[in-house]
Design a protein around this motif. Sequence first.
Motif, PDB file in Angstrom:
ATOM      1  N   ARG A   3      87.442 -20.494 113.144  1.00 50.78           N
ATOM      2  CA  ARG A   3      87.377 -20.039 114.633  1.00 50.78           C
ATOM      3  C   ARG A   3      88.790 -20.196 115.384  1.00 50.78           C
ATOM      4  O   ARG A   3      89.282 -19.561 116.364  1.00 50.78           O
ATOM      5  N   LYS A   4      89.011 -21.473 115.223  1.00 53.13           N
ATOM      6  CA  LYS A   4      90.388 -22.078 115.885  1.00 53.13           C
ATOM      7  C   LYS A   4      91.552 -20.915 115.703  1.00 53.13           C
ATOM      8  O   LYS A   4      92.457 -20.761 116.570  1.00 53.13           O
ATOM      9  N   TYR A   8      91.467 -17.954 114.913  1.00 54.14           N
ATOM     10  CA  TYR A   8      91.453 -16.608 115.583  1.00 54.14           C
ATOM     11  C   TYR A   8      91.589 -16.769 117.089  1.00 54.14           C
ATOM     12  O   TYR A   8      92.094 -15.952 117.786  1.00 54.14           O
ATOM     13  N   GLN A   9      91.355 -18.009 117.701  1.00 52.24           N
ATOM     14  CA  GLN A   9      91.487 -18.279 118.943  1.00 52.24           C
ATOM     15  C   GLN A   9      93.118 -18.561 119.114  1.00 52.24           C
ATOM     16  O   GLN A   9      93.832 -17.881 120.309  1.00 52.24           O
ATOM     17  N   ARG A  10      93.830 -19.041 118.250  1.00 52.06           N
ATOM     18  CA  ARG A  10      95.226 -19.208 118.408  1.00 52.06           C
ATOM     19  C   ARG A  10      95.939 -17.885 118.276  1.00 52.06           C
ATOM     20  O   ARG A  10      97.041 -17.823 118.815  1.00 52.06           O
ATOM     21  N   SER A  27      80.520 -16.630 117.176  1.00 46.59           N
ATOM     22  CA  SER A  27      81.055 -17.415 118.037  1.00 46.59           C
ATOM     23  C   SER A  27      80.433 -18.759 117.899  1.00 46.59           C
ATOM     24  O   SER A  27      79.417 -18.946 117.300  1.00 46.59           O
ATOM     25  N   GLN A  28      80.865 -19.830 118.639  1.00 41.91           N
ATOM     26  CA  GLN A  28      80.168 -21.167 118.598  1.00 41.91           C
ATOM     27  C   GLN A  28      78.957 -20.936 119.328  1.00 41.91           C
ATOM     28  O   GLN A  28      77.953 -21.454 118.770  1.00 41.91           O
ATOM     29  N   CYS A  64      84.989 -15.999 115.018  1.00 37.19           N
ATOM     30  CA  CYS A  64      85.811 -15.494 113.671  1.00 37.19           C
ATOM     31  C   CYS A  64      85.197 -14.271 113.028  1.00 37.19           C
ATOM     32  O   CYS A  64      84.055 -14.102 113.450  1.00 37.19           O
ATOM     33  N   TYR A 119      94.645 -14.848 117.993  1.00 39.09           N
ATOM     34  CA  TYR A 119      94.351 -13.534 118.804  1.00 39.09           C
ATOM     35  C   TYR A 119      93.662 -13.725 119.968  1.00 39.09           C
ATOM     36  O   TYR A 119      93.202 -12.717 120.845  1.00 39.09           O
ATOM     37  N   ASN A 120      93.706 -14.924 120.443  1.00 38.62           N
ATOM     38  CA  ASN A 120      92.825 -15.226 121.439  1.00 38.62           C
ATOM     39  C   ASN A 120      91.347 -14.723 121.856  1.00 38.62           C
ATOM     40  O   ASN A 120      90.985 -14.194 122.746  1.00 38.62           O
ATOM     41  N   LEU A 121      90.742 -15.036 120.559  1.00 43.03           N
ATOM     42  CA  LEU A 121      89.497 -14.347 120.486  1.00 43.03           C
ATOM     43  C   LEU A 121      88.361 -15.421 120.401  1.00 43.03           C
ATOM     44  O   LEU A 121      88.695 -16.672 119.630  1.00 43.03           O
ATOM     45  N   ASN A 122      87.258 -15.410 120.841  1.00 41.80           N
ATOM     46  CA  ASN A 122      86.418 -16.489 120.921  1.00 41.80           C
ATOM     47  C   ASN A 122      85.439 -16.045 119.645  1.00 41.80           C
ATOM     48  O   ASN A 122      84.304 -15.352 119.722  1.00 41.80           O
TER      49      ASN A 122
END
Length: 318
Positions: A223-224, A226-228, A199-200, A235, A230-233
């Motif tokens: 990371r973006k 994975y957020q888009r 994560s960041q 990668c 899978y809605n995960l914080n």
Amino acid sequence: MKKIILDVDTGVDDAIAIMLGIGDPTIEIIGITTVTGNVGVDRAFENSCRIVRYFGQEQKIPVYYGARENLFERSVRAFEVHGEDGLNGMLPDLSYNNTKRPAITWLIEQIKKFPNEITFVGTAPITNLALAVKLAPEIIPLIKEVILMTGAFEFPGNVTSTAEFNAYAAPIALQIILDTGFQSLKLIGLDVTTKVLLSQESINKIQDPETCDFLLALTSNYRKLYQRLYNLNGCAMHDPLALGIAIDASFCGFEHVQVSMELKGEHTYGQTVLNRHTKNKNALVATSVETERVINYLVSQLNRLKIVKTKREITKLH
């Protein structure tokens, strides 16, 4: 000190695996071999050379040019994850030693030179090692351990509903490896790698500001994604986990099983088929992972890095 050969198709997480190998003082990366996978082998070679140089290791860690195409198999890339160049636009102007030394002959030479000392860590389609064992089968008992980031065993695939990228890209090569009879073969699949998320917040723990900025920029699109999707914080650190297992196998729990490749199915091509109900077991498959311990280890080793070779400011994408 453990001797490791790292076989890569350098995209984002391969690059982080290389960085991990540079950072950990308990191992020696004796060389990096490159292959077509996330990107073509030319780009994988360039990216690997640039990462090695960026962290001041080009005199210590040679990079070798491997198979241009996989064995009679389907062409597949991962540009949507790693960008057209594999590194999401990072380091385009960094010069490097571009002598394309052949990977497969070097691989055979090193295994013979260091019998029962080398751990081979593959984070790409496994074409290079498959060709090496076909050309020189006498190296098979000389390899201490083979660890591959490959497969989706009791978990959905990431190319098709059943197939993981590296297995799908080179299933014939992977079947060759499964049939070889290495003294130790560990498979690190999506079942565990998808649980290890960078994560960041974790990246921000890296104290060197240049390294921190580089990693934030390198992983930004990943990371973006994975957020888009899978809605995960964060990668997935597929490839760093495979290298981590070479350093500390207790990061994962394993099960001894038989694995074979699906090579004919219209919808299941490239699937890694797991069979517990046989005596003919050929691999240790990772079934569990200590996620927090892996991330803490990764960050601690990345904290050792210093950027020493650069020709331009990093464009901050984060």
